[in-house]
Scaffold this motif. Structure first.
Motif, PDB file in Angstrom:
ATOM      1  N   GLY A 283     -10.963  -2.817   4.049  1.00 36.68           N
ATOM      2  CA  GLY A 283     -10.585  -2.416   5.403  1.00 36.68           C
ATOM      3  C   GLY A 283      -9.098  -2.115   5.495  1.00 36.68           C
ATOM      4  N   ALA A 284      -8.286  -3.009   4.938  1.00 41.01           N
ATOM      5  CA  ALA A 284      -6.832  -2.822   4.980  1.00 41.01           C
ATOM      6  C   ALA A 284      -6.440  -1.550   4.235  1.00 41.01           C
ATOM      7  CB  ALA A 284      -6.125  -4.032   4.369  1.00 41.01           C
ATOM      8  N   ASN A 285      -7.059  -1.320   3.075  1.00 40.93           N
ATOM      9  CA  ASN A 285      -6.740  -0.124   2.276  1.00 40.93           C
ATOM     10  C   ASN A 285      -7.048   1.146   3.074  1.00 40.93           C
ATOM     11  OD1 ASN A 285      -7.801  -1.469  -0.966  1.00 40.93           O
ATOM     12  ND2 ASN A 285      -5.895  -1.671   0.135  1.00 40.93           N
ATOM     13  N   ARG A 286      -8.228   1.168   3.712  1.00 38.78           N
ATOM     14  CA  ARG A 286      -8.615   2.388   4.446  1.00 38.78           C
ATOM     15  C   ARG A 286      -7.665   2.669   5.595  1.00 38.78           C
ATOM     16  NH1 ARG A 286     -15.119   2.700   4.866  1.00 38.78           N
ATOM     17  NH2 ARG A 286     -15.484   3.064   2.639  1.00 38.78           N
ATOM     18  N   LEU A 287      -7.241   1.607   6.273  1.00 39.55           N
ATOM     19  CA  LEU A 287      -6.285   1.801   7.366  1.00 39.55           C
ATOM     20  C   LEU A 287      -4.978   2.387   6.837  1.00 39.55           C
ATOM     21  CD1 LEU A 287      -6.858  -1.463   9.423  1.00 39.55           C
ATOM     22  CD2 LEU A 287      -7.388   0.876  10.146  1.00 39.55           C
ATOM     23  N   ASN A 288      -4.677   2.132   5.566  1.00 37.57           N
ATOM     24  CA  ASN A 288      -3.452   2.656   4.968  1.00 37.57           C
ATOM     25  C   ASN A 288      -3.671   3.951   4.200  1.00 37.57           C
ATOM     26  OD1 ASN A 288      -1.232   1.003   5.715  1.00 37.57           O
ATOM     27  ND2 ASN A 288      -2.170  -0.678   4.576  1.00 37.57           N
ATOM     28  N   GLY A 289      -4.846   4.555   4.352  1.00 36.56           N
ATOM     29  CA  GLY A 289      -5.090   5.830   3.681  1.00 36.56           C
ATOM     30  C   GLY A 289      -5.328   5.705   2.185  1.00 36.56           C
ATOM     31  N   VAL A 290      -5.652   4.498   1.736  1.00 40.51           N
ATOM     32  CA  VAL A 290      -5.948   4.285   0.318  1.00 40.51           C
ATOM     33  C   VAL A 290      -7.472   4.338   0.152  1.00 40.51           C
ATOM     34  CG1 VAL A 290      -5.844   2.606  -1.574  1.00 40.51           C
ATOM     35  CG2 VAL A 290      -3.902   2.843   0.002  1.00 40.51           C
ATOM     36  N   ASP A 291      -7.954   5.120  -0.806  1.00 41.29           N
ATOM     37  CA  ASP A 291      -9.407   5.229  -0.991  1.00 41.29           C
ATOM     38  C   ASP A 291      -9.970   3.892  -1.464  1.00 41.29           C
ATOM     39  OD1 ASP A 291      -7.899   5.747  -3.367  1.00 41.29           O
ATOM     40  OD2 ASP A 291      -9.754   6.376  -4.372  1.00 41.29           O
ATOM     41  N   ALA A 292     -10.972   3.373  -0.777  1.00 37.21           N
ATOM     42  CA  ALA A 292     -11.551   2.071  -1.136  1.00 37.21           C
ATOM     43  C   ALA A 292     -12.956   1.977  -0.578  1.00 37.21           C
ATOM     44  CB  ALA A 292     -10.698   0.942  -0.570  1.00 37.21           C
ATOM     45  N   GLN A 293     -13.822   1.338  -1.368  1.00 31.40           N
ATOM     46  CA  GLN A 293     -15.207   1.128  -0.930  1.00 31.40           C
ATOM     47  C   GLN A 293     -15.620  -0.288  -1.294  1.00 31.40           C
ATOM     48  OE1 GLN A 293     -17.525   3.994  -3.171  1.00 31.40           O
ATOM     49  NE2 GLN A 293     -16.063   5.628  -2.720  1.00 31.40           N
ATOM     50  N   TRP A 294     -16.521  -0.827  -0.500  1.00 35.31           N
ATOM     51  CA  TRP A 294     -17.159  -2.092  -0.877  1.00 35.31           C
ATOM     52  C   TRP A 294     -18.510  -1.765  -1.496  1.00 35.31           C
ATOM     53  CZ3 TRP A 294     -16.212  -6.753  -2.194  1.00 35.31           C
ATOM     54  CH2 TRP A 294     -17.274  -7.642  -2.363  1.00 35.31           C
ATOM     55  N   LEU A 295     -18.781  -2.296  -2.679  1.00 37.73           N
ATOM     56  CA  LEU A 295     -20.048  -2.029  -3.357  1.00 37.73           C
ATOM     57  C   LEU A 295     -20.853  -3.316  -3.514  1.00 37.73           C
ATOM     58  CD1 LEU A 295     -18.955   0.354  -6.301  1.00 37.73           C
ATOM     59  CD2 LEU A 295     -19.554   0.972  -3.952  1.00 37.73           C
TER      60      LEU A 295
ATOM     61  N   ALA B  88       0.854  -1.195   0.000  1.00 35.14           N
ATOM     62  CA  ALA B  88       0.000   0.000   0.000  1.00 35.14           C
ATOM     63  C   ALA B  88       0.887   1.242   0.000  1.00 35.14           C
ATOM     64  CB  ALA B  88      -0.920  -0.002   1.214  1.00 35.14           C
ATOM     65  N   ALA B  89       1.956   1.213   0.801  1.00 38.64           N
ATOM     66  CA  ALA B  89       2.818   2.390   0.910  1.00 38.64           C
ATOM     67  C   ALA B  89       3.475   2.714  -0.431  1.00 38.64           C
ATOM     68  CB  ALA B  89       3.886   2.165   1.986  1.00 38.64           C
ATOM     69  N   ILE B  90       4.019   1.724  -1.103  1.00 40.03           N
ATOM     70  CA  ILE B  90       4.773   2.055  -2.326  1.00 40.03           C
ATOM     71  C   ILE B  90       3.822   2.366  -3.497  1.00 40.03           C
ATOM     72  CG2 ILE B  90       5.197  -0.318  -3.160  1.00 40.03           C
ATOM     73  CD1 ILE B  90       8.092   0.704  -3.784  1.00 40.03           C
ATOM     74  N   TYR B  91       2.717   1.599  -3.611  1.00 39.62           N
ATOM     75  CA  TYR B  91       1.797   1.867  -4.730  1.00 39.62           C
ATOM     76  C   TYR B  91       1.027   3.166  -4.518  1.00 39.62           C
ATOM     77  CZ  TYR B  91       2.743  -2.784  -6.614  1.00 39.62           C
ATOM     78  OH  TYR B  91       3.352  -3.892  -7.145  1.00 39.62           O
ATOM     79  N   GLU B  92       0.737   3.503  -3.258  1.00 31.51           N
ATOM     80  CA  GLU B  92       0.048   4.757  -2.992  1.00 31.51           C
ATOM     81  C   GLU B  92       0.996   5.939  -3.221  1.00 31.51           C
ATOM     82  OE1 GLU B  92      -3.077   5.484  -2.694  1.00 31.51           O
ATOM     83  OE2 GLU B  92      -2.774   7.586  -2.123  1.00 31.51           O
ATOM     84  N   HIS B  93       2.282   5.745  -2.902  1.00 31.41           N
ATOM     85  CA  HIS B  93       3.262   6.788  -3.222  1.00 31.41           C
ATOM     86  C   HIS B  93       3.269   7.011  -4.741  1.00 31.41           C
ATOM     87  CE1 HIS B  93       6.765   9.326  -2.712  1.00 31.41           C
ATOM     88  NE2 HIS B  93       7.422   8.635  -3.613  1.00 31.41           N
ATOM     89  N   ALA B  94       3.215   5.915  -5.492  1.00 31.49           N
ATOM     90  CA  ALA B  94       3.174   6.034  -6.958  1.00 31.49           C
ATOM     91  C   ALA B  94       1.932   6.811  -7.396  1.00 31.49           C
ATOM     92  CB  ALA B  94       3.187   4.656  -7.609  1.00 31.49           C
ATOM     93  N   LEU B  95       0.786   6.465  -6.831  1.00 30.00           N
ATOM     94  CA  LEU B  95      -0.461   7.123  -7.254  1.00 30.00           C
ATOM     95  C   LEU B  95      -0.396   8.623  -6.955  1.00 30.00           C
ATOM     96  CD1 LEU B  95      -3.207   6.909  -8.512  1.00 30.00           C
ATOM     97  CD2 LEU B  95      -4.104   5.940  -6.399  1.00 30.00           C
ATOM     98  N   GLY B  96       0.163   8.974  -5.802  1.00 30.64           N
ATOM     99  CA  GLY B  96       0.335  10.389  -5.472  1.00 30.64           C
ATOM    100  C   GLY B  96       1.225  11.091  -6.502  1.00 30.64           C
ATOM    101  N   LEU B  97       2.291  10.399  -6.938  1.00 25.70           N
ATOM    102  CA  LEU B  97       3.173  10.987  -7.954  1.00 25.70           C
ATOM    103  C   LEU B  97       2.455  11.104  -9.298  1.00 25.70           C
ATOM    104  CD1 LEU B  97       6.528   9.141  -7.114  1.00 25.70           C
ATOM    105  CD2 LEU B  97       6.005  11.555  -6.679  1.00 25.70           C
ATOM    106  N   TRP B  98       1.683  10.068  -9.662  1.00 24.36           N
ATOM    107  CA  TRP B  98       0.923  10.129 -10.924  1.00 24.36           C
ATOM    108  C   TRP B  98       0.035  11.375 -10.948  1.00 24.36           C
ATOM    109  CZ3 TRP B  98       2.087   7.464 -15.027  1.00 24.36           C
ATOM    110  CH2 TRP B  98       2.521   6.132 -14.954  1.00 24.36           C
ATOM    111  N   GLU B  99      -0.555  11.685  -9.769  1.00 24.61           N
ATOM    112  CA  GLU B  99      -1.506  12.797  -9.726  1.00 24.61           C
ATOM    113  C   GLU B  99      -0.830  14.139 -10.001  1.00 24.61           C
ATOM    114  OE1 GLU B  99      -3.222  11.731  -5.921  1.00 24.61           O
ATOM    115  OE2 GLU B  99      -5.053  10.993  -6.882  1.00 24.61           O
ATOM    116  N   ARG B 100       0.471  14.237  -9.752  1.00 27.60           N
ATOM    117  CA  ARG B 100       1.116  15.529 -10.024  1.00 27.60           C
ATOM    118  C   ARG B 100       2.089  15.512 -11.194  1.00 27.60           C
ATOM    119  NH1 ARG B 100       4.625  14.744  -4.664  1.00 27.60           N
ATOM    120  NH2 ARG B 100       6.701  14.916  -5.606  1.00 27.60           N
ATOM    121  N   LEU B 101       2.397  14.325 -11.729  1.00 26.27           N
ATOM    122  CA  LEU B 101       3.419  14.253 -12.790  1.00 26.27           C
ATOM    123  C   LEU B 101       3.065  14.973 -14.093  1.00 26.27           C
ATOM    124  CD1 LEU B 101       5.174  10.757 -12.817  1.00 26.27           C
ATOM    125  CD2 LEU B 101       6.247  13.012 -12.636  1.00 26.27           C
TER     126      LEU B 101
END
Ligand SMILES: Cc1cc2nc3c(=O)[nH]c(=O)nc-3n(C[C@H](O)[C@H](O)[C@H](O)COP(=O)(O)OP(=O)(O)OC[C@H]3O[C@@H](n4cnc5c(N)ncnc54)[C@H](O)[C@@H]3O)c2cc1C
Ligand SMILES: [Zn+2]
Lengths: 406, 108
Positions: free
Chosen positions: A126-138, A80-93
């Motif tokens: 649940g795991a994603n939310r604890l790691n600050g990753v946006d996630a929902q169950w639908l 979660a930490a490394i892929y979320e860091h990537a997603l944050g970078l994608w958002e500003r790249l």
């Protein structure tokens, strides 16, 4: 009959330099990861005496063949930490690189078709939310609201029982990502050298001091491998054994359609994933072929099965024609997580084992690999992804969240 | 799709089989004596050659027996299929054959 030769393609975005006899850092492989590493070596660490050596053409490997899905909804904290860091970078790249590579945050649905899928999905949210990753169950009716063309009827063979949804996930235009990184790296002084295959390593005892290439010897203070499917054959030449296996992975596209598919849909259980490219093609992928291979093509039955699954999930696709199929070679580790770090050979660093899912990580792979090469030490984000984990047993088992069978 | 010849049933499509990874990886002779590095090598490290590779396949929808296949990982050509109690076949005229790190004999 003699045809008039076409004009040479101009090199708008980067120079085409001759390789120099020595560099501070040599990166092997000009895929997304090699380019991002060079970019961050220059940007974050001020190291610009760098060459990226590519045996083919720039970003012509898996970077040109992937299905461009970007998400960060992995299970374990380290991932979660490394892929979320990537997603944050994608958002500003796009702004940082001043290049519109069509990063579209249209969300990803990971479907559940069995009770066990449901439990795994709910746990992951649940795991994603604890790691600050946006996630929902639908629930199925909510899934249908996100993707109206998806068949959520209970009468299919493997009904959709729900899905995880990550709204910030999406797709980007892979070629443009590579060109954007290449242009900036080049501007900062990095030499991007195409048609230059690394065939061996120059060593002084247990230390690497350069590379042998199809265009001669090049000395290097440090060498970083970012060769994706070929990482183990390459590392072996430096005397390093890697726990990776190379497998063919295929993808295909349909002819162009009006916009019909608003998000990205992935299914682990029935083995297909689909998004719609900006131009209008339906882009589909499935799992790897079971066997090892370097042939850049795969088995027809994999395509047959993914198409059957796609048509059941998306009845509207039944008349779509396949335009093109292709294969790439991905390097798979025993725990479906990458290896980024040092090797037993001094000054030789490795970034590999991203398997079927390394495109989404491109900026974070470059960020952390550049840090490791520049400082000789792992960044906190890639420290858990060291080669040593296969000896200590501290595996990061992401087979479930990898979302593609491998 | 690969066409693989089961030593008992003959040529069948790839979809009848299950892939089992590298062949000729013998179980450690003295497991209690192994270091962590040796265990890691046995559990997680396999050859990944570009060229001929000896690997295990199981005829899942046929006789359900395991056997070995010598296959080129670049051309995907199936070079030989042989029983577990047979040695890895020599390939005359192919100098590029990648020999396994451990001598054949474990045949598991
Ligand atoms: C069909 C398919 C679909 C995929 N879909 C997705 C997806 O949707 N989302 C996602 O996140 N990931 C996806 N991936 C995975 C992703 O493409 C890879 O994990 C990622 O591209 C690997 O990093 P890279 O970009 O550096 O690799 P590559 O682009 O493969 O770069 C490696 C480069 O090294 C070069 N090279 C190799 N050996 C040498 C040598 N000896 N000398 C010089 N150069 C050398 C190669 O030519 C190549 O250009 C997919 C992959 C495939 C094949
Ligand atoms: Zn049989």
């Amino acid at each position: 009959m003699t045809a008039t030769p076409l004009p040479e393609h101009p090199d708008f975005l980067w120079r085409t330099p001759e390789p120099r006899s020595s560099y501070d850092v040599v990166i092997v492989g000009a895929g997304g990861h090699g380019l991002a590493t060079a970019y961050y070596l220059a940007r974050n660490h001020g190291i610009t005496n760098v060459a990226v050596l590519e045996k083919g053409w720039l970003a012509g490997g898996n970077m040109a063949r992937n299905t461009t899905i970007i998400r960060s909804n992995y299970l374990w904290d380290e991932s979660a930490a490394i892929y979320e860091h990537a997603l944050g970078l994608w958002e500003r790249l796009p702004e940082e690189l001043d290049y519109d590579f069509l990063f579209s945050q249209r969300g990803v649905l990971n479907l559940a078709h069995t009770l066990q899928d449901v439990r795994e999905g709910v746990r992951r949210v649940g795991a994603n939310r604890l790691n600050g990753v946006d996630a929902q169950w639908l629930e199925p009716d909510e899934v249908a609201k996100v993707c109206p063309i998806l068949n959520v009827s209970p009468r299919t063979r493997y009904p959709v029982l729900g899905a995880t949804f990550q709204p910030r996930a999406g797709i980007a235009k892979h070629d443009h990502v590579a060109w954007a990184l290449a242009r900036r790296a080049d501007e900062m002084g990095v030499d991007l050298i195409q048609g230059c295959e690394v065939t061996g390593f120059l060593k002084d005892g247990d230390r690497v001091v350069g590379v042998e290439t199809s265009r001669g010897r090049i000395l290097a203070g440090r060498v970083g491998l970012a060769a994706a499917g070929h990482s183990s054959v390459l590392a072996e030449r430096a005397g390093v054994r890697l726990p990776v296996q190379s497998h063919p992975l295929q993808a295909l596209v349909s002819e162009l359609h009006e916009p019909v598919h608003p998000t990205v849909v992935m299914s682990n259980h029935v083995h297909v994933y689909v998004s719609q490219a900006h131009k209008g093609e339906l882009v589909m992928g499935a799992g790897v072929d079971a066997y090892n291979g370097y042939g850049q093509r795969g088995s027809f039955h994999v395509i047959e099965r993914q198409m059957a699954a796609a048509v059941e999930l998306f009845p509207v696709f039944a008349r779509a024609h396949v335009l093109r199929t292709w294969g790439g070679i991905v390097d798979v580790t025993p725990d479906a997580s990458p290896i980024i770090g040092t090797t037993p050979v001094e000054n030789l660093y490795v970034n590999c084992g991203w398997g079927t899912g390394g495109f989404k990580a491109t900026p974070a792979a470059g960020w952390t690999f550049a840090h490791t090469i520049a400082t000789g030490e792992p960044h906190p984000l890639n420290a858990p992804f060291a080669l040593e984990r296969f000896t200590t047993g501290a595996l990061i088992d992401e087979h479930g969240a990898a979302a593609v069978a491998h | 799709m690969l066409l693989i010849s089961c030593p008992w049933c003959g040529p069948r499509d790839e979809t009848e089989y299950h892939y089992g990874g590298q062949a000729h990886v013998p179980y450690p002779g003295n497991p209690a004596d192994l270091t962590d590095e040796e265990w890691a090598a046995y559990v997680f490290y396999r050859d990944n050659p570009k060229g001929p590779f000896a690997e295990r396949w199981m005829h899942g929808t046929g006789c359900r027996r395991w056997f070995n296949v010598l296959r080129d990982t670049v051309s995907y050509e199936v070079l030989a299929a042989y029983r577990l109690d047979e040695p890895r076949p020599e390939l005359p005229g192919r100098a590029d054959v990648h020999q396994p790190a451990e001598p054949a004999g474990g045949n598991r």
